[in-house]
Write an enzyme that holds these catalytic residues in place. Structure first.
Site, short mmCIF file in Angstrom:
data_model
loop_
_atom_site.label_atom_id
_atom_site.label_comp_id
_atom_site.label_asym_id
_atom_site.label_seq_id
_atom_site.Cartn_x
_atom_site.Cartn_y
_atom_site.Cartn_z
N LYS A 194 1.10 -1.33 0.00
CA LYS A 194 -0.07 -0.26 0.15
C LYS A 194 0.99 1.23 0.05
CE LYS A 194 -3.81 -2.42 0.14
NZ LYS A 194 -3.08 -3.78 -0.10
C1 PLP Z 1 -9.47 -3.36 -1.65
C2 PLP Z 1 -8.78 -4.18 -0.45
N1 PLP Z 1 -9.66 -4.52 0.56
C3 PLP Z 1 -9.21 -5.13 1.70
C4 PLP Z 1 -7.70 -5.35 1.85
C5 PLP Z 1 -7.33 -6.15 2.95
O1 PLP Z 1 -6.20 -5.45 3.50
P1 PLP Z 1 -5.30 -6.01 4.56
O2 PLP Z 1 -4.41 -6.80 3.71
O3 PLP Z 1 -4.60 -4.93 5.33
O4 PLP Z 1 -6.14 -6.75 5.42
C6 PLP Z 1 -7.05 -4.96 0.65
C7 PLP Z 1 -5.73 -5.67 0.57
O5 PLP Z 1 -5.03 -5.74 -0.41
C8 PLP Z 1 -7.52 -4.57 -0.56
O6 PLP Z 1 -6.96 -4.18 -1.75
#
Ligand code: PLP
Length: 372
Positions: free
Chosen positions: A181
Site C-alpha cells: 500500500k
Molecule cells: C480493496 C482491499 N480491501 C481490503 C484489503 C485487505 O487489506 P489487509 O491486507 O490490510 O487486510 C486489501 C488488501 O489488499 C484491498 O486491496
C-alpha cells in the site's frame, strides 16, 4: 528485476522501530495512540481513528460493530481484492456484487440502486487503485434507503474526493498498511469515523471485548477478537505518514509519465489521471481478442525484459466460494473482463523515470509484435 511494487523503508523507519524495540513496550501502547492522533489530523474532518492489525480486521470489526449479520445483505463491487467480500461472509451476512466501470473499476450509484433489496444494510464502495468512487450519489442513496456506507479505502490513503481526503467523511472508512500500500506498517489497518459509540465498540472488539472503568477494573461486555496493532508497526506508520504526500506526488509523476509515453494501441486501455487520485497502482487492460498473444505470454516477455507485473484482480463472483453462493461471473461483464485482461505495471515511489520509459518501450515492442 523491476518489481510491480516495493515499499520505501528508510533510516527513519528503522530507527523508529529500533527505539520501540529498545523501549521495553513493543505491543499496542503510546505509539498506537500517537499514530491514531496523527492519522486523524492528516485526514481532517474531525474524525477519530482506531488502528487494527489489518484492513481485513478493521472491516470485519466495523461490520460486526454495526450489528450486520445473518440475513443481511451488503453491496460490494464485483472487482476488488477478495477481502472486501470475505469480511461480509465472516459476519454471517451476504455480499451482493454489482458490476464496475471498465475505466475507473469503481461501482456507481446506479448499479448500487439496482441491487438494493429489503435485506440491504450497507454499501461497501472500494476506491480501486487509489481512485475515489463518485461518493456524493452513493451517500444520497444510502440516506434515502437508511443504509450504512462502509468505505473500503484499503488502496486509498491520501486520495481526495472533491478536495476532501477519503476518510474525512465521518462514516466508517477503512485503510490498509500492507507492504504493497502507499504507506506500510508491515501489516496494519485503520478505521476513521466520527461516531463515538461505534469507536467505543471498535476499541472493545479489537481487543477481546474488554472495557475498563475509571479505576482500571476490567469487564467484558461483548465478544471481541485480537486485532490490535503493535507499537512497532505504529512507530513505522508515524514515519511513513510524514512521507505520504511526497510518496503520492511521486506516484502521480510516474503515472503521468506512463500516460505520456505508453504506445497508443486499440487493444490497450490505460487508467485515467483524475483529480485526487493517489495512484496506488497503475492497472492496464489488454484486449486479447485484438492481439495475437495471451496475458501469460505478455507476462513472460516482460519478465524476460526484467519487468514484474501484478494481476489485480480476478473478479470475485468467479471464485468457487461465491459461485457456491449462486453468483455467476457472466452477470458482471466489466469485472469479468478486467479479471481476464488486467495487468498492473510497476509503480512505487523509488522508481526512476528511466524505469517507466523502459516499461513503455517493452510494451511497445510486445504490442508491435502481437498484431493480429
Ligand atoms: C480493496 C482491499 N480491501 C481490503 C484489503 C485487505 O487489506 P489487509 O491486507 O490490510 O487486510 C486489501 C488488501 O489488499 C484491498 O486491496
Amino acid at each position: 528485476m523491476l518489481p510491480f511494487t516495493r515499499p520505501s523503508i528508510g533510516e527513519a523507519e528503522q530507527q523508529a522501530v529500533q527505539e520501540v524495540l529498545a523501549s521495553g513496550w513493543i505491543t499496542s501502547g503510546p505509539k498506537v495512540q500517537a499514530f491514531e492522533t496523527a492519522l486523524a489530523d492528516y485526514l481532517g474532518g474531525g474524525v477519530q481513528v482506531r488502528l487494527f492489525n489489518s484492513a481485513t480486521s478493521a472491516l470485519e470489526a466495523v461490520l460486526y460493530a454495526s450489528n450486520i449479520g445473518a440475513g443481511d445483505e451488503v453491496i460490494v463491487p464485483a472487482m476488488s481484492f477478495v477481502a472486501t467480500a470475505n469480511v461480509v461472509v465472516r459476519v454471517g451476512a451476504t455480499p451482493v456484487f454489482v458490476d464496475v466501470d471498465l475505466l475507473s473499476r469503481n461501482l456507481s450509484a446506479d448499479a448500487v440502486a439496482a441491487a438494493i433489496t429489503e435485506k440491504t444494510r450497507a454499501i461497501m464502495p472500494v476506491h480501486f487503485a487509489g481512485r475515489a468512487v463518485e461518493m456524493t450519489p452513493i451517500y444520497s442513496l444510502a440516506e434515502k434507503h437508511g443504509l450504512l456506507v462502509i468505505e473500503d479505502a484499503a488502496q486509498a490513503i491520501g486520495t481526495r474526493y472533491r478536495h476532501q481526503k477519503i476518510g474525512a467523511s465521518g462514516n466508517p472508512v477503512c485503510f490498509s498498511f500492507h507492504p504493497n500500500k502507499n504507506i506500510t506498517t508491515i501489516e496494519g489497518g485503520a478505521v476513521a469515523c466520527a461516531d463515538a459509540s461505534l469507536l467505543a465498540r471498535l476499541e472493545r472488539i479489537r481487543f477481546h471485548g474488554i472495557s475498563r472503568d475509571a479505576e482500571g477494573n476490567m469487564d467484558v461486555t461483548e465478544w471481541g477478537g485480537k486485532m490490535n496493532m503493535p507499537d512497532v508497526s505504529a512507530a513505522m506508520g508515524l514515519v511513513q505518514l510524514g512521507r505520504l504526500d511526497g510518496f503520492n506526488r511521486r506516484r502521480r509523476e510516474l503515472a503521468r509519465r506512463y500516460l505520456e509515453n505508453m504506445p497508443e494501441h486499440p487493444a490497450l486501455i490505460l487508467p485515467q489521471d483524475v483529480e485526487g487520485h493517489s495512484w496506488h497502482m497503475f492497472c492496464i487492460c489488454l484486449d486479447f481478442n485484438r492481439l495475437a498473444t495471451s496475458r501469460q505470454q505478455v507476462q513472460q516477455q516482460l519478465a524476460q525484459a526484467g519487468i514484474g507485473v501484478g494481476m489485480h484482480y480476478p473478479a470475485m463472483p468467479g471464485f468457487t466460494l461465491y459461485q457456491q453462493q449462486g453468483n455467476r461471473l457472466e452477470d458482471y461483464p466489466q469485472a469479468a473482463r478486467i479479471g481476464e485482461q488486467t495487468m498492473t505495471l510497476p509503480l512505487f515511489p523509488d522508481m526512476r523515470d528511466e524505469d517507466v520509459d523502459r516499461v513503455c518501450k517493452a510494451m511497445e515492442a510486445i504490442l508491435g509484435g502481437a498484431a493480429k
